[in-house]
Design an enzyme around this catalytic site. Structure first.
Site, PDB file in Angstrom:
ATOM      1  N   GLY A  18       0.833  -1.200   0.000  1.00  0.00           N
ATOM      2  CA  GLY A  18       0.000   0.000   0.000  1.00  0.00           C
ATOM      3  C   GLY A  18       0.860   1.238   0.000  1.00  0.00           C
ATOM      4  N   CYS A  74       5.281  -6.205   1.635  1.00  0.00           N
ATOM      5  CA  CYS A  74       5.674  -4.801   1.528  1.00  0.00           C
ATOM      6  C   CYS A  74       5.072  -3.987   2.679  1.00  0.00           C
ATOM      7  CB  CYS A  74       5.259  -4.274   0.155  1.00  0.00           C
ATOM      8  SG  CYS A  74       6.141  -2.799  -0.286  1.00  0.00           S
ATOM      9  N   TYR A  75       4.095  -3.113   2.413  1.00  0.00           N
ATOM     10  CA  TYR A  75       3.465  -2.389   3.521  1.00  0.00           C
ATOM     11  C   TYR A  75       2.940  -3.384   4.555  1.00  0.00           C
ATOM     12  CZ  TYR A  75       0.400   0.644   6.189  1.00  0.00           C
ATOM     13  OH  TYR A  75      -0.193   1.331   7.207  1.00  0.00           O
ATOM     14  N   HIS A  83       7.338  -7.779  -3.797  1.00  0.00           N
ATOM     15  CA  HIS A  83       6.008  -8.214  -4.250  1.00  0.00           C
ATOM     16  C   HIS A  83       6.098  -9.588  -4.931  1.00  0.00           C
ATOM     17  CE1 HIS A  83       3.613  -4.576  -3.474  1.00  0.00           C
ATOM     18  NE2 HIS A  83       4.787  -3.970  -3.574  1.00  0.00           N
ATOM     19  N   GLU A 138       3.678 -11.285  -5.958  1.00  0.00           N
ATOM     20  CA  GLU A 138       2.518 -11.488  -6.836  1.00  0.00           C
ATOM     21  C   GLU A 138       2.747 -11.007  -8.261  1.00  0.00           C
ATOM     22  OE1 GLU A 138       2.980  -9.322  -4.452  1.00  0.00           O
ATOM     23  OE2 GLU A 138       1.590  -7.635  -4.460  1.00  0.00           O
ATOM     24  N   SER A 169     -20.928  -5.606 -26.414  1.00  0.00           N
ATOM     25  CA  SER A 169     -20.077  -4.959 -27.410  1.00  0.00           C
ATOM     26  C   SER A 169     -19.727  -5.911 -28.534  1.00  0.00           C
ATOM     27  CB  SER A 169     -18.788  -4.486 -26.743  1.00  0.00           C
ATOM     28  OG  SER A 169     -17.987  -5.612 -26.433  1.00  0.00           O
ATOM     29  N   ASP A 174     -15.591 -10.101 -23.350  1.00  0.00           N
ATOM     30  CA  ASP A 174     -15.888  -9.686 -21.976  1.00  0.00           C
ATOM     31  C   ASP A 174     -17.382  -9.457 -21.744  1.00  0.00           C
ATOM     32  OD1 ASP A 174     -13.185  -9.679 -22.022  1.00  0.00           O
ATOM     33  OD2 ASP A 174     -12.992  -7.494 -22.109  1.00  0.00           O
ATOM     34  N   LYS A 222      -8.019 -11.210 -18.510  1.00  0.00           N
ATOM     35  CA  LYS A 222      -8.557 -11.718 -19.774  1.00  0.00           C
ATOM     36  C   LYS A 222      -8.589 -13.247 -19.850  1.00  0.00           C
ATOM     37  CE  LYS A 222     -10.187 -10.298 -23.646  1.00  0.00           C
ATOM     38  NZ  LYS A 222     -11.032  -9.121 -23.812  1.00  0.00           N
TER      39      LYS A 222
END
Ligand code: XMP
Length: 520
Positions: free
Chosen positions: A59, A86-87, A177, A179, A230, A234, A376
């Protein structure tokens, strides 16, 4: 319905831009997780949620600031494994009796290398087999003393406490991180953590579907939903999912804004109305959109114009659907983080995505965005789970503003016609050569320049176009696709021979960054 309550990971969000990636990794490891903002996580919340393990995200705040965000102290009494990132590491150390100091010259951003230090841990199983491991750091403050009970497992030049843990209590913390892709062994670390926590790893897309349906029903109640289709993967997946949740209380609106690819409108109608029996309003509004875009060449003005008209058109059709209270959109996670700052702080707008935000209150519709936390490839997996045809699921992404952002400069009907033909040939070439599935996205952009050429014995003065084809994992970074010269030559010849109006073909070899995938 699958019982999801038995095995849940709680991710407490402190506002990092990459918190969603933690969830994504957890899903890849077949672990069910939920992200909740720190403000929401109280003692009672923790008790009710009953997580099997907890991850504290990174964060932007500093634990040294007054009112710095914290998890409740009772978190550390739950007896479950906790991983601070991290944070998350800093807040853990501060609360458990360690010390955190301001950066002063030791801030670390980007790539760093972690080496083993002293004690060994199952958290780092599979690490250091070939020496130090690359990690991605992004921190200003750092831990200067670890809390009692903790030991050091990994260290980097600027982060002596890069990986620490208290094996007794199964508390772990990392300064980098794990991730993100730039920490290649990060997934391994998270897998080790899940194993340590005893997750069965039996969470699947099938279970996700059930959970998503449950959430849609909960949010919508007995009201009606309008879904903007659309034609892309998605919004299609969103529509089929919502249809499964609430049946014919969903009405889809498909707006042909005149900026679609060849045959696209017909295909969408055939699929949704005829195949899925989903109530569908197909609105040809091309005159409205193309009229408003006349003379507009600024990319942001184009995007904003299209976005604004979409909302107008929706309002018009929504008004015809009695009791509609919700608008569904196929917004994905990359749309969310590229368009707004997750922490709510200032962030740079690269492009205003027409399908995110900006939905005026006056529209009086609430948003349903069942794919908002997915990437995606996860949407595709969900689409397969829902039985959408493979040919449809594997389609390349197509942006909401459509061909408008592939037509730099002024948009005219003539240019759009030329662009459609050229694009169809390029895609046909790619399919014929069996390359479609290796490519993330491919299209033609028509350039706002005419160039001189010679065909037969005559002079030509026609448009130039650019082919664009990229590989990507999530659309956030991309490389151009390395076509063979033969392929490029053959494609250029076909386009020039078969499309009246183009006499020059170029290939765009820009990566993202610094380029973007679309031209505008
Ligand atoms: P860029 O051009 O920003 O695109 O590198 C990244 C991905 O997002 C798609 N894109 C959009 N999708 N509405 C969408 O639904 C938009 O306004 C929009 N703009 C870009 C783009 O096609 C690529 O896949």
């Amino acid at each position: 319905m699958t019982d999801i309550a038995h095995d849940r990971l709680l991710i407490i969000d402190f506002g990092s831009q990459v918190t969603q990636l933690i969830a994504r990794r957890a899903r890849e490891l077949n672990v069910y997780c939920e992200i909740h903002p720190f403000q929401k996580v109280t003692d009672a919340f923790l008790r009710d949620f009953a997580p099997r393990a907890v991850i504290l995200s990174g964060g932007p705040a500093s634990v040294l600031d007054e009112d710095a965000p914290r998890p409740p102290a009772s978190l550390f009494e739950l007896g479950v494994p906790v991983l601070g990132i991290c944070y998350g590491q800093q807040v853990m150390m501060q609360m458990l009796g360690g010390r955190v100091e301001r950066g002063h010259g030791t801030a670390e951003f980007g790539r760093a290398f972690v080496s083993p230090a002293g004690a060994r841990t199952p958290l780092l199983e599979g690490w250091f087999e070939n020496g130090p491991e690359q990690v991605w750091m992004s921190h200003g403050d750092h831990v200067s003393a670890i809390a009692p009970g903790f030991e050091v497992y990994g260290t980097s030049p600027n982060a002596p406490f890069a990986v620490i843990g208290d094996p007794e209590r199964r508390f772990f913390a990392v300064q980098f991180h794990p991730e993100v892709h730039h920490t290649p062994k990060g997934t391994q670390l998270l897998r080790n953590f899940m194993r340590l926590a005893g997750f069965a790893g039996d969470w699947t897309m099938g279970a996700y579907r059930q959970e998503a349906i449950r959430r849609i029903r909960e949010q919508v109640g007995d009201k009606r939903v309008i879904c903007g289709l659309s034609g892309g993967v998605d919004s299609s997946v969103a529509a089929v999912l919502i249809h499964e949740a609430i049946g014919d209380r969903l009405t889809c609106i498909f707006v042909d804004h005149g900026l679609l690819r060849e045959n696209e409108a017909e295909e969408v109608v055939a699929m949704f109305r005829d195949h899925y029996n989903i109530p569908l309003i197909a609105a040809d509004e091309s005159d409205l959109f193309l009229g408003a875009l006349e003379g507009v060449s600024d990319p942001e003005t184009k995007r904003k114009t299209i976005g604004r008209l979409f909302i107008d058109v929706f309002q018009k059709y929504a008004a015809e659907i009695e009791g509609a209270e919700f608008l569904a959109q196929g917004t994905l996670y990359p749309d969310v983080i590229e368009s707004v700052s997750f922490s709510g702080g200032p962030s740079v707008t690269i492009k205003s995505h027409h399908n995110v935000g900006g939905l005026p209150e006056k529209m009086g519709l609430k948003l349903v965005e069942p794919l908002r936390e997915l990437f995606k490839d996860e949407v595709r997996a969900l689409g397969r789970e829902l039985g959408l045809p493979e040919s449809f699921i594997a389609r390349h992404p197509f942006p909401g503003p459509g061909l408008a952002i592939r037509c730099p400069g002024e948009i005219t009907r003539e240019k759009l016609e030329i662009l459609r033909r050229a694009d169809a040939i390029f895609i046909d070439q790619i399919r014929r050569h069996g390359l479609y599935d290796d490519i993330w996205q491919a299209f033609v952009a028509i350039l706002p320049v005419k160039t001189v050429g010679v065909m037969g014995d005559g002079r030509t003065y026609d448009y130039a176009c650019a082919l664009r084809a990229v590989t990507s994992v999530d659309g956030m970074t991309a490389d151009y696709y390395p076509f063979s010269h033969e392929f490029l030559g053959e494609t250029a010849t076909r386009i020039i021979n078969e499309v009246k109006g183009i006499n020059r073909v170029t290939y765009d070899i820009t990566s993202k960054p610094p380029g973007t995938i679309e031209w505008e």
